[in-house]
Design a protein around this motif. Structure first.
Motif, PDB file in Angstrom:
ATOM      1  N   HIS A 375      18.790  18.295   8.737  1.00 29.93           N
ATOM      2  CA  HIS A 375      18.577  17.257   7.750  1.00 29.93           C
ATOM      3  C   HIS A 375      17.633  16.185   8.326  1.00 29.93           C
ATOM      4  CE1 HIS A 375      22.058  18.116   5.119  1.00 29.93           C
ATOM      5  NE2 HIS A 375      22.511  18.548   6.011  1.00 29.93           N
ATOM      6  N   LEU A 376      16.454  15.774   7.636  1.00 28.46           N
ATOM      7  CA  LEU A 376      15.487  14.821   7.927  1.00 28.46           C
ATOM      8  C   LEU A 376      15.426  13.480   7.138  1.00 28.46           C
ATOM      9  CD1 LEU A 376      12.642  17.422   8.291  1.00 28.46           C
ATOM     10  CD2 LEU A 376      14.089  16.816  10.168  1.00 28.46           C
ATOM     11  N   MET A 377      15.061  12.525   7.637  1.00 27.18           N
ATOM     12  CA  MET A 377      15.026  11.038   7.143  1.00 27.18           C
ATOM     13  C   MET A 377      13.735  10.697   7.642  1.00 27.18           C
ATOM     14  SD  MET A 377      18.718   9.437   7.840  1.00 27.18           S
ATOM     15  CE  MET A 377      18.173   7.930   7.227  1.00 27.18           C
ATOM     16  N   ALA A 378      12.695  10.581   6.751  1.00 31.55           N
ATOM     17  CA  ALA A 378      11.306  10.203   6.933  1.00 31.55           C
ATOM     18  C   ALA A 378      10.824   9.002   6.210  1.00 31.55           C
ATOM     19  CB  ALA A 378      10.321  11.369   6.644  1.00 31.55           C
ATOM     20  N   ALA A 379      10.012   8.264   6.798  1.00 29.67           N
ATOM     21  CA  ALA A 379       9.390   7.055   6.376  1.00 29.67           C
ATOM     22  C   ALA A 379       7.800   7.036   6.862  1.00 29.67           C
ATOM     23  CB  ALA A 379      10.180   5.776   6.518  1.00 29.67           C
ATOM     24  N   ALA A 380       7.186   6.171   6.320  1.00 23.73           N
ATOM     25  CA  ALA A 380       5.817   5.936   6.690  1.00 23.73           C
ATOM     26  C   ALA A 380       5.366   4.308   6.467  1.00 23.73           C
ATOM     27  CB  ALA A 380       4.738   7.069   6.001  1.00 23.73           C
ATOM     28  N   LEU A 381       4.589   3.662   7.062  1.00 22.68           N
ATOM     29  CA  LEU A 381       4.151   2.264   6.697  1.00 22.68           C
ATOM     30  C   LEU A 381       2.875   2.107   7.513  1.00 22.68           C
ATOM     31  CD1 LEU A 381       5.256   0.046   5.141  1.00 22.68           C
ATOM     32  CD2 LEU A 381       6.250  -0.910   7.063  1.00 22.68           C
ATOM     33  N   SER A 382       1.901   1.241   6.955  1.00 25.10           N
ATOM     34  CA  SER A 382       0.585   1.167   7.396  1.00 25.10           C
ATOM     35  C   SER A 382       0.088  -0.289   7.041  1.00 25.10           C
ATOM     36  CB  SER A 382      -0.308   2.139   6.947  1.00 25.10           C
ATOM     37  OG  SER A 382      -1.735   1.740   7.526  1.00 25.10           O
ATOM     38  N   ASP A 383      -0.339  -0.824   8.053  1.00 28.39           N
ATOM     39  CA  ASP A 383      -0.698  -2.335   7.743  1.00 28.39           C
ATOM     40  C   ASP A 383      -2.123  -2.637   8.673  1.00 28.39           C
ATOM     41  OD1 ASP A 383       0.283  -5.421   7.237  1.00 28.39           O
ATOM     42  OD2 ASP A 383      -0.601  -5.640   9.199  1.00 28.39           O
ATOM     43  N   ALA A 384      -3.016  -3.554   7.770  1.00 24.08           N
ATOM     44  CA  ALA A 384      -4.186  -3.812   8.284  1.00 24.08           C
ATOM     45  C   ALA A 384      -4.345  -4.530   9.807  1.00 24.08           C
ATOM     46  CB  ALA A 384      -5.175  -4.643   7.230  1.00 24.08           C
ATOM     47  N   GLY A 385      -3.575  -5.278  10.170  1.00 24.63           N
ATOM     48  CA  GLY A 385      -3.315  -5.773  11.636  1.00 24.63           C
ATOM     49  C   GLY A 385      -3.911  -7.411  11.324  1.00 24.63           C
ATOM     50  N   ILE A 386      -3.693  -8.243  12.228  1.00 25.97           N
ATOM     51  CA  ILE A 386      -3.928  -9.500  12.138  1.00 25.97           C
ATOM     52  C   ILE A 386      -5.342  -9.952  12.137  1.00 25.97           C
ATOM     53  CG2 ILE A 386      -3.677 -11.796  13.360  1.00 25.97           C
ATOM     54  CD1 ILE A 386      -0.997 -10.785  11.898  1.00 25.97           C
ATOM     55  N   LEU A 387      -6.187  -9.273  13.045  1.00 27.23           N
ATOM     56  CA  LEU A 387      -7.451  -9.371  13.088  1.00 27.23           C
ATOM     57  C   LEU A 387      -8.333  -8.865  11.998  1.00 27.23           C
ATOM     58  CD1 LEU A 387      -7.912  -9.223  17.061  1.00 27.23           C
ATOM     59  CD2 LEU A 387      -7.574 -11.049  15.761  1.00 27.23           C
ATOM     60  N   ARG A 388      -8.032  -7.738  11.440  1.00 30.37           N
ATOM     61  CA  ARG A 388      -8.742  -7.147  10.543  1.00 30.37           C
ATOM     62  C   ARG A 388      -8.163  -7.128   9.022  1.00 30.37           C
ATOM     63  NH1 ARG A 388     -10.731  -1.365  12.964  1.00 30.37           N
ATOM     64  NH2 ARG A 388     -11.839  -2.302  14.982  1.00 30.37           N
ATOM     65  N   ARG A 389      -7.290  -8.454   8.822  1.00 23.57           N
ATOM     66  CA  ARG A 389      -6.717  -8.668   7.437  1.00 23.57           C
ATOM     67  C   ARG A 389      -7.593  -8.580   6.197  1.00 23.57           C
ATOM     68  NH1 ARG A 389      -1.824  -7.448   7.097  1.00 23.57           N
ATOM     69  NH2 ARG A 389      -1.327  -8.664   9.102  1.00 23.57           N
ATOM     70  N   ASP A 390      -8.793  -8.956   6.589  1.00 22.61           N
ATOM     71  CA  ASP A 390      -9.911  -9.203   5.540  1.00 22.61           C
ATOM     72  C   ASP A 390     -10.682  -8.039   5.231  1.00 22.61           C
ATOM     73  OD1 ASP A 390     -11.011  -9.627   7.718  1.00 22.61           O
ATOM     74  OD2 ASP A 390     -12.374 -11.153   7.269  1.00 22.61           O
ATOM     75  N   GLN A 391     -10.163  -6.932   6.148  1.00 21.51           N
ATOM     76  CA  GLN A 391     -11.129  -5.719   5.794  1.00 21.51           C
ATOM     77  C   GLN A 391     -10.239  -4.667   5.332  1.00 21.51           C
ATOM     78  OE1 GLN A 391     -12.764  -4.769   9.843  1.00 21.51           O
ATOM     79  NE2 GLN A 391     -13.757  -6.826  10.251  1.00 21.51           N
ATOM     80  N   PRO A 392     -10.802  -3.480   4.951  1.00 16.94           N
ATOM     81  CA  PRO A 392     -10.202  -2.404   4.324  1.00 16.94           C
ATOM     82  C   PRO A 392      -9.522  -1.679   5.366  1.00 16.94           C
ATOM     83  CG  PRO A 392     -12.452  -2.308   3.555  1.00 16.94           C
ATOM     84  CD  PRO A 392     -12.361  -3.298   4.486  1.00 16.94           C
ATOM     85  N   ASN A 393      -8.279  -1.166   5.129  1.00 18.67           N
ATOM     86  CA  ASN A 393      -7.279  -0.293   6.195  1.00 18.67           C
ATOM     87  C   ASN A 393      -7.912   1.043   6.245  1.00 18.67           C
ATOM     88  OD1 ASN A 393      -5.468   0.744   7.618  1.00 18.67           O
ATOM     89  ND2 ASN A 393      -3.789  -0.139   6.686  1.00 18.67           N
ATOM     90  N   GLU A 394      -8.448   1.454   7.151  1.00 11.63           N
ATOM     91  CA  GLU A 394      -8.948   2.707   7.503  1.00 11.63           C
ATOM     92  C   GLU A 394      -8.041   3.774   7.722  1.00 11.63           C
ATOM     93  OE1 GLU A 394     -12.154   2.190  10.600  1.00 11.63           O
ATOM     94  OE2 GLU A 394     -13.573   1.320   8.974  1.00 11.63           O
ATOM     95  N   GLU A 629      -4.711  -6.252  16.791  1.00  9.31           N
ATOM     96  CA  GLU A 629      -6.157  -6.238  16.752  1.00  9.31           C
ATOM     97  C   GLU A 629      -6.854  -5.163  16.163  1.00  9.31           C
ATOM     98  OE1 GLU A 629      -7.275  -5.915  21.005  1.00  9.31           O
ATOM     99  OE2 GLU A 629      -6.237  -7.828  21.640  1.00  9.31           O
ATOM    100  N   ASP A 630      -6.029  -4.179  15.393  1.00 13.79           N
ATOM    101  CA  ASP A 630      -6.425  -3.168  14.847  1.00 13.79           C
ATOM    102  C   ASP A 630      -5.568  -2.776  13.614  1.00 13.79           C
ATOM    103  OD1 ASP A 630      -8.247  -0.753  14.118  1.00 13.79           O
ATOM    104  OD2 ASP A 630      -7.784   0.287  16.062  1.00 13.79           O
ATOM    105  N   ASN A 631      -6.078  -1.719  12.927  1.00 14.74           N
ATOM    106  CA  ASN A 631      -5.008  -1.279  11.890  1.00 14.74           C
ATOM    107  C   ASN A 631      -3.909  -0.692  12.419  1.00 14.74           C
ATOM    108  OD1 ASN A 631      -8.107  -0.109  10.057  1.00 14.74           O
ATOM    109  ND2 ASN A 631      -7.059  -2.054   9.789  1.00 14.74           N
ATOM    110  N   ILE A 632      -2.766  -0.851  11.877  1.00 16.17           N
ATOM    111  CA  ILE A 632      -1.494  -0.049  12.216  1.00 16.17           C
ATOM    112  C   ILE A 632      -0.893   0.771  11.440  1.00 16.17           C
ATOM    113  CG2 ILE A 632       0.832  -0.935  13.701  1.00 16.17           C
ATOM    114  CD1 ILE A 632      -0.408  -3.972  13.636  1.00 16.17           C
ATOM    115  N   SER A 633      -0.547   1.996  11.856  1.00 14.62           N
ATOM    116  CA  SER A 633       0.117   3.019  11.162  1.00 14.62           C
ATOM    117  C   SER A 633       1.163   3.719  11.715  1.00 14.62           C
ATOM    118  CB  SER A 633      -0.835   3.851  10.539  1.00 14.62           C
ATOM    119  OG  SER A 633      -1.784   3.397   9.726  1.00 14.62           O
ATOM    120  N   ALA A 634       2.552   3.784  11.294  1.00 15.37           N
ATOM    121  CA  ALA A 634       3.347   4.669  11.846  1.00 15.37           C
ATOM    122  C   ALA A 634       4.021   5.816  10.852  1.00 15.37           C
ATOM    123  CB  ALA A 634       4.260   3.735  12.501  1.00 15.37           C
TER     124      ALA A 634
END
Length: 640
Positions: A375-394, A629-634
């Motif tokens: 049995h698997l439980m999965a989730a994903a989340l991504s954020d642009a980060g503090i310093l790149r808040r005004d730029q697209p999340n790559e 400092e960078d985009n954050i994804s997990a």
């Protein structure tokens, strides 16, 4: 009970057929014993006893359901009485055969010549073939045994102190040789016998030489009572004792040499265990793989001993009784407690054969860590980060999970990806999106949808995919994403690309893939393990010992990578297999996460988070708190 599949007669209480192993119906077949059952239920206990005839029926032929406790006890009493009478009869036959053998053994002609009393040599010479006349008194033979210090076979003295194996071998060899038979006859006779042991022939040859010498010296004496004859007899006795001891030592050496080597394949031990191969050999122990030729005596699955000879399947659990492999431990005479040495499985039988101790071990079957599936439980989340808040999340993430459950067994299949885009000017987010979409399309078509279509057409569950097929599918999906990015770069004259990490799960195995400096971690037993290698400059420096692992977080060239998707048509992909266990946690993340959050903090968050979604949120929160400092994804997956 007749098996409805193969028509084999079985016991009435059998649950599975002994011939084909199929499950037998538990209800009573119509027309066979329904009348008897109704009569048994409708009549009181006393009425059934009255209706019984003078000669009771064999209850084993009647259905088990209508047997009363009295009839069952009577049946067992009769069976026990028959077994007792049979045992007594066999014991009497053995006693009669033993008494006859003892009477034959009492013949003085079978005893060594040195046991003959003075004066008996003349009778030996007069009797053809060296046989003592039957009119010799029994008292004389007894006295002869007392003077020589040896007890007559079958006497109380002989039974009270049994000789060792070497003494028994030497005595039987001496008794089997005729007093006037030449040594050459003994040698030819030993050659004609079956090759039980080379020691027996050597013992007979040396014993015959000593016996012949003693007979010649003893027969040459005119007056047996004279001192010269007595001295000759004593000398002959001493010579025979010395040669007999030499023969016994030679026999012991030959026997020890014959039993020192390992057993050959095809050897049958204990009348039931067939040697397949030698697995391991140590100083005082050998371990063989064997098969039980009498597996019906004990079912390997349920331990039932109710099966009979000829049964191929257990009547209680339906397990196949033939061909089950066991481990056979052979111990030398120096070890007397084999059970203290065998700890890997369950000892089901021990026996001694040929001076060696054997222990039969049933290996413990590996317990399935997922008795009800994975049995698997999965989730994903991504954020642009503090310093790149005004730029697209790559960054782009992918969570595709198909978890079906049939017959209470869960069968998950899924793909979990994190792609970190590069290139700037809106190219980074395009690169990561193209890579994720290309992989998702391929996985959905060949991994998720293909088994469903095959099952719809055949109405049968498809065979599980082979490991090579799964590895090839994941590798081709990543290569297809790389080719797609290279094609776009060539058409649009761009240099966009992305790093990629993640894993594909099928059943209880995960297949981890990595290109670039994004990472995949695994938590097992509360400890964090990095399962991928960074394809970057600082990663190479750490692998070569030129840089400490903690220095990668502050190194000025930590952003330089040498492997990514879209860079060249033939990209090298890291891909390997990881077996899963309950409680494992998998994490795939971009460098914006692991550069901001050190491994001990990642480990603490994953171990304390109650679910994957909370773990993702706490990881991104920690990365932003440490600088962002960078985009954050997990992507986080809990294995249950």
């Amino acid at each position: 009970m007749i098996c409805p599949v193969c028509s084999t007669p079985n016991r009435d209480d059998a649950k599975f057929c002994k011939s084909c192993g199929r499950s037998l119906p538990r209800e009573t077949p119509a027309g066979e014993s329904s009348t008897a059952s109704e009569q048994s239920i409708g009549q009181p206990q006393g009425a059934e006893r009255i209706a019984t005839s003078q000669e009771p029926e064999d209850p084993s032929l009647a259905p088990t359901l209508i047997l009363t406790p009295e009839r069952m006890m009577a049946y067992h009493s009769q069976r026990w009485q028959r077994e007792l009478e049979e045992a007594e009869r066999q014991q009497k036959q053995q006693q009669q055969a033993s008494s006859r053998s003892e009477e034959e053994a009492r013949d003085v002609a079978d005893l060594p010549t040195i046991l003959l009393a003075p004066g008996m040599s003349e009778k030996v010479a007069e009797t053809p073939g060296g046989t003592i006349a039957s009119e010799q008194p029994a008292a004389s033979a007894a006295a002869t045994g007392e003077r020589s210090g040896q007890a007559e076979p079958g006497s109380a003295a002989a039974m009270s102190s049994p000789p060792s194996s070497g003494e028994l071998m030497g005595t039987s060899a001496a008794q089997s040789v005729e007093s006037e038979q030449p040594a050459s006859a003994a040698v030819s006779r030993a050659a004609d016998r079956p090759a039980e042991s080379a020691a027996q022939g050597a013992i007979e040859e040396q014993s015959q030489e000593g016996i012949t010498t003693a007979v010649e010296e003893q027969s040459s004496a005119d007056q047996p009572a004279q001192p010269e004859a007595a001295e000759q007899t004593s000398a002959a006795s001493a010579g025979l004792d010395s040669k007999s001891q030499q023969a016994e030592n030679l026999g012991s050496e030959v026997m020890a040499g014959a039993s020192s080597g390992p057993l050959e394949s095809g050897t049958l031990l204990g009348g039931r265990y067939l040697i397949n191969q030698l697995i391991r050999e140590e100083e005082h122990e050998r371990i063989y793989q064997v098969t039980d030729q009498q597996g019906y005596q004990r079912c390997w699955n349920c331990g039932s001993q109710e099966n009979a000879e000829g049964d191929e399947f257990c009547i209680n659990c339906g397990a196949e009784l033939l061909g089950m492999p066991y481990l056979l431990h052979e111990f030398s005479g120096e070890r007397t407690s084999p059970e203290t040495r065998v700890t890997g499985g369950h000892i089901i039988n021990t026996f001694i054969e040929g001076g060696r101790t054997y222990a039969v071990e049933q290996p413990q079957a590996e317990r399935d860590p997922f008795p009800e599936g994975v049995h698997l439980m999965a989730a994903a989340l991504s954020d642009a980060g503090i310093l790149r808040r005004d730029q697209p999340n790559e960054d782009s993430t992918l969570v595709l999970l198909l978890e079906r459950s049939h017959e209470s067994i869960s069968q998950p299949m899924g793909i979990f990806i994190v792609a970190d885009g590069m290139g700037g000017h809106a190219s980074g987010q395009l690169a990561s999106r193209v890579a994720v979409n290309t992989i998702a399309e391929r996985i959905v078509r060949d991994l998720l949808a293909a088994p469903l279509s095959a099952e719809r057409e055949s109405q049968q569950p498809p065979a599980p995919a082979e490991e090579d097929q799964l590895v090839r599918l994941l590798q081709e999906a990543v290569e297809e994403a790389n080719s797609r990015l290279c094609q776009i770069n060539q058409q649009n004259k761009t240099d966009m690309g992305c790093t990629l990490t993640g894993f594909m799960i099928v059943g209880r195995h995960s297949y981890i893939v990595n290109v670039g400096d994004s990472r995949t971690y695994m938590v097992r037993g509360g400890q964090l393990y990095q399962r991928t290698t960074d394809h970057s400059l600082v990663g190479q420096l750490v692998a070569g010992g030129l840089l400490q692992p903690d220095e990668v977080y502050t190194h000025p060239q930590r952003s330089q990578i040498f492997r990514s998707l879209g860079d060249r048509p033939n990209v090298q992909i890291d891909l390997f297999k990881q077996e899963l266990y309950p409680g494992d946690i998998l994490l795939s993340c971009s460098d914006g996460l692991w550069e901001m959050v050190r491994d001990p903090q990642i480990e603490s968050i994953l171990n304390t988070a109650p679910d994957p979604q909370t773990a993702c949120a706490q990881l991104i929160e920690a990365a932003n708190a440490n600088g962002g400092e960078d985009n954050i994804s997990a992507v986080v997956v809990f294995v249950r």
